[in-house]
Each structure stands twice: as C-alpha cells, then as structure tokens.
Enzyme design. Structure first.
Site, PDB file in Angstrom:
ATOM      1  N   ARG A  46       0.977  -1.228  -0.016  1.00  0.00           N
ATOM      2  CA  ARG A  46       0.324   0.049  -0.126  1.00  0.00           C
ATOM      3  C   ARG A  46       1.138   1.173  -0.348  1.00  0.00           C
ATOM      4  O   ARG A  46       0.153   2.032  -0.232  1.00  0.00           O
ATOM      5  CB  ARG A  46      -1.233  -0.220   1.016  1.00  0.00           C
ATOM      6  CG  ARG A  46      -2.168   1.510   1.221  1.00  0.00           C
ATOM      7  CD  ARG A  46      -3.346   1.102   2.132  1.00  0.00           C
ATOM      8  NE  ARG A  46      -2.744   0.180   2.867  1.00  0.00           N
ATOM      9  CZ  ARG A  46      -2.319   0.231   4.986  1.00  0.00           C
ATOM     10  NH1 ARG A  46      -1.698   1.751   4.234  1.00  0.00           N
ATOM     11  NH2 ARG A  46      -2.159  -0.317   5.662  1.00  0.00           N
ATOM     12  N   TYR A  98     -16.964  17.958 -14.701  1.00  0.00           N
ATOM     13  CA  TYR A  98     -17.433  16.219 -14.845  1.00  0.00           C
ATOM     14  C   TYR A  98     -18.348  15.961 -13.626  1.00  0.00           C
ATOM     15  O   TYR A  98     -18.619  16.163 -12.117  1.00  0.00           O
ATOM     16  CB  TYR A  98     -15.526  15.363 -14.302  1.00  0.00           C
ATOM     17  CG  TYR A  98     -16.452  13.903 -13.635  1.00  0.00           C
ATOM     18  CD1 TYR A  98     -16.967  13.318 -15.050  1.00  0.00           C
ATOM     19  CD2 TYR A  98     -15.870  13.256 -13.423  1.00  0.00           C
ATOM     20  CE1 TYR A  98     -17.448  12.029 -15.140  1.00  0.00           C
ATOM     21  CE2 TYR A  98     -16.377  11.820 -12.943  1.00  0.00           C
ATOM     22  CZ  TYR A  98     -17.324  10.982 -13.397  1.00  0.00           C
ATOM     23  OH  TYR A  98     -17.066   9.787 -13.691  1.00  0.00           O
ATOM     24  N   ASP A 170      -8.407  19.672 -13.103  1.00  0.00           N
ATOM     25  CA  ASP A 170      -8.140  18.834 -14.132  1.00  0.00           C
ATOM     26  C   ASP A 170      -8.478  18.822 -15.340  1.00  0.00           C
ATOM     27  O   ASP A 170      -8.966  19.071 -16.196  1.00  0.00           O
ATOM     28  CB  ASP A 170      -9.397  18.641 -13.650  1.00  0.00           C
ATOM     29  CG  ASP A 170     -10.346  16.371 -14.487  1.00  0.00           C
ATOM     30  OD1 ASP A 170      -9.813  16.612 -14.712  1.00  0.00           O
ATOM     31  OD2 ASP A 170     -10.902  16.324 -13.888  1.00  0.00           O
ATOM     32  N   LYS A 195      -8.384   7.434 -18.679  1.00  0.00           N
ATOM     33  CA  LYS A 195      -9.093   8.179 -19.829  1.00  0.00           C
ATOM     34  C   LYS A 195      -7.748   8.333 -20.610  1.00  0.00           C
ATOM     35  O   LYS A 195      -7.256   7.703 -21.528  1.00  0.00           O
ATOM     36  CB  LYS A 195      -9.394   9.251 -19.830  1.00  0.00           C
ATOM     37  CG  LYS A 195     -10.339   9.592 -18.897  1.00  0.00           C
ATOM     38  CD  LYS A 195     -12.115   8.650 -19.454  1.00  0.00           C
ATOM     39  CE  LYS A 195     -12.794   8.644 -17.874  1.00  0.00           C
ATOM     40  NZ  LYS A 195     -13.184  10.096 -17.053  1.00  0.00           N
TER      41      LYS A 195
END
Ligand SMILES: *Cc1c(COP(=O)(O)O)cnc(C)c1O
Length: 381
Positions: A46, A98, A170, A195
């Site tokens: 992690r 978004y 973003d 994306k």
C-alpha cells in the site's frame, strides 16, 4: 527532451534484477526484510510498489512536474486533494464540470462541513468575487466536460497566488500531450488516467502531479493512509498507454477537427461545442494554453426533441454508446442520462447542459469512416 521521446522514455529503467526493458508487474503485497527495519525501500505494497513507482515517475515527467502519485481512480485522486482540507474550509469550483466531481463535493464532502461555491470560470472575476478568508482551494477543469468551456489557467493561477490558495486543474480532457497546467502556475494537476493516459478503455485509475515537496509529502501521506492505490497490473497498463500518448493525441486532434467541421456544416445540426472554432468564446485562450484541441466534441441537433437525440445515440455503429472517453475507439454518450445524471436537472439546464446534448469521444479510427457513421445516424433521426 521533445514530447514524442518523453512519452516513450518517461519512468522507464531496465529492471535491476533481470534487465527486463518493461517494468515488471510486481504482484506482491509485502517484501521480505533482512532484519527488522532493514529493507530495500519497500515494506508493504500500500505504501510502495516498484511498478507504481515507475508509473509515478512517468506521471511527473509527462506533466512537466517534479512528483506524481497514482490512485485507484480519478475520483480517488480528487478525493485525496479534498482531504487536504478541514471542516469550514471553502472551495471554488466550476459550475460546469465532470458530474462525479460534483457528486463527490456535494454528496460526500458538504456533510463534513466543507463549503463549495460553483461559478462560471469563463470569467475569472466570478472566482475572485467568491474568495474570502476561508477559501483554500480552486478546483478548475478545462476544457470542461461536456460543454467544452475554456478556463484561463494562467489568470486563475495568478489569482490563486495573490490570495495564497491552492489551484488544482483537472487536465483529463486535454491530457499532458496538449496542456501542462503546472507550467501555467497550477499547484496540482489531476487526471482520470482511465481516459487518455491509459488510452485503451481497459483500466480505471487516477493521478496527481505537483512540484512542491511538502505538498507531495502531504498527498503521499493521504494516499498511503486512506489506501486508494492502484494495483500493479493497472500501473503497468497505464505505463504502456503513456508510451503512445503523443501519437494518439495527434490523431485524436486531427479526427476531432475533421468531425467538428463536418458537424458545423451539417444542415441538421444546431450547435457544435469544440474549442477549435475561432468563434468559440475560449478560442484565443485555448490556442495559447493548448497544443491542439483534442478529440472531445459535443453537439445538439436542430430537431430538439429527445426522440431525435435518442435516434442518433442508438443509430451509430462505429461510435459505441458508452460512458467514458479517451480510448482508441470512438464513443457516443448522452450526458443528461449517463455521465452527468448525478447533477440535478435544474442545475444542469441552468448551466447550459440540455437534455438533448450529445457528446462524442472521437477515437483514432479513420476519420472518413467515423463521418460516414455519424452521417447515417443523423439521417436516421
Ligand atoms: C472520468 C473523469 C473523472 C473521474 O475519473 P474516474 O477514473 O472515472 O474515477 C474526473 N474528471 C473528468 C474530466 C473525467 O472525465
């Protein structure tokens, strides 16, 4: 290094144990220590993983930044930025962004006492009007999803410096191949790596890039404490995707331009949303802060009935009806019922997102085939 070279070589080092040219998928949860506390820099996956480390190095390089951090999704990356804040802090965000970001802010973080203001960022004055002594963060997205509005990153960055705020951009729609917000003054860049970075519609992932060491350390602490880390296989896929980012974005942009102009001239089309038109209100800014205009386009038919829009949406054969964007294959999407359904209807309509808006993610197929497909679908409506 020129971009085409950079995308291929970013973060790539032969594997120290075998010389493998591709960073292996280190599918492990833990690392054996020689003695308590004596390790090779890896303790638990992690906190550290070599495949993720290679990716994070690549993320920094491609965004012209010093540091990169990878997350299990784009919204997990956004979530980590908001966790820098505390109750009472205020955020200024765009009224056109978004839908999942809006949902995270309004449905999750408002109840923890963080205050969000949504403004039209096309005019920087609207942002300044909202700033008070509790304001901590400006959250910008450009081009916006799905209305393709443009925010002047340099202007917003100078505002955020003047008031000592953080600016996070973003950059999902442009990708690092077309726009680098850190070089324009942003503090943090966020990506849905799902994306264009991944580019092949086969992975969910998010990324943050930044220049400031203290900010990086704080975000790394959140990453390992909250645990929204991507698995090594997903890191490998995005590392591989990044290698072709430059050449893919060239083709996305070429195809995008061809389709935007085709739609613009089409007698059945009312409006095309694409920042590459010289009469787009953000055109001059887009031209100065982006290398090209990308493959995202929205449009509305002259026939403004839901039925006509639905016929186009279900009439394409090459454009698949699906959420998401940025893959090699072309997609068609209905924001009102799909990607932006989490925004209340009145809010959507007020901000210009109509029930009949259609969004395209133009892929890297042959533009002639794509235009032929749209032509038959529009005829059918
Ligand atoms: C998809 C998307 C996100 C969210 O990313 P996920 O990887 O789906 O969590 C954020 N911003 C924009 C602009 C997006 O398109």
């Amino acid at each position: 290094m020129k971009p085409a070279t950079k995308f291929i070589h970013a973060g790539a080092h032969p594997d120290p144990s075998t010389g493998a040219i591709m960073t292996p998928i280190y599918q492990t949860s833990t690392y054996v220590q020689e003695a308590p506390g004596v390790n090779k820099g890896y303790e638990y996956a992690r906190s550290q993983n070599p495949t993720r480390k290679a990716l994070e190095e690549a993320l920094a390089v491609i965004e012209e930044g010093k540091f990169g951090l990878a997350f299990s999704s784009g919204v997990a990356a956004t979530d980590s930025v908001i966790k820098l804040l505390k109750p009472g802090d205020e955020v200024i965000a765009a009224n056109d962004m978004y839908g999942g970001t809006y949902r995270l802010f309004s449905k999750i973080y408002e109840k923890f006492g963080i205050v969000f203001h949504y403004v039209d960022m096309g005019n920087v004055q609207n942002i300044e009007n909202c700033i008070n002594n509790k304001t901590k963060l400006i959250w910008a997205e450009t081009p916006t999803n799905p209305l393709m509005n443009i925010v002047d990153i340099k202007a917003v960055a100078s505002l955020s410096k003047k008031y000592n705020l953080l600016l996070c951009v973003d950059n999902t729609f442009a990708s690092p191949a077309l726009q680098n917000p850190l070089t324009l003054g942003a503090d943090i860049v966020m990506h849905s790596a799902t994306k264009y970075l991944g580019g092949h519609s086969d992975v969910i992932q998010g990324a943050l890039m930044m220049n400031d060491q203290a900010l990086r350390d704080e975000l790394y602490f959140i990453q390992k404490s909250c645990g929204a880390v991507p698995g090594p296989m997903d890191c490998f896929l995005v590392l591989r995707g990044i290698k072709t980012l430059g050449i893919r974005m060239e083709r996305h942009s070429q195809n995008g331009a061809a389709i935007a102009h085709y739609l613009q001239k089409h007698p059945a089309i009312k409006k095309v949303y694409w920042p590459g038109f010289s009469d787009h209100p953000g055109y001059e800014i887009a031209k100065s802060q982006m290398k090209d205009f990308g493959g995202m386009i929205s449009f509305e038919l002259k026939d403004d009935s839901i039925e006509a829009a639905m016929k186009v949406l279900s009439g394409t054969k090459l454009f698949s009806l699906a959420e998401s964007l940025g893959g090699v294959e072309s997609l068609i999407n209905h924001p009102a019922t799909m990607t932006h359904a989490s925004i209340p209807r009145e809010e959507r309509i007020k901000n210009g997102l109509s029930d009949t808006l259609i969004r395209l993610s133009v892929g890297i197929e042959d533009a002639e085939d794509l235009i032929e497909d749209l032509e038959q679908a529009i005829k059918g409506a």
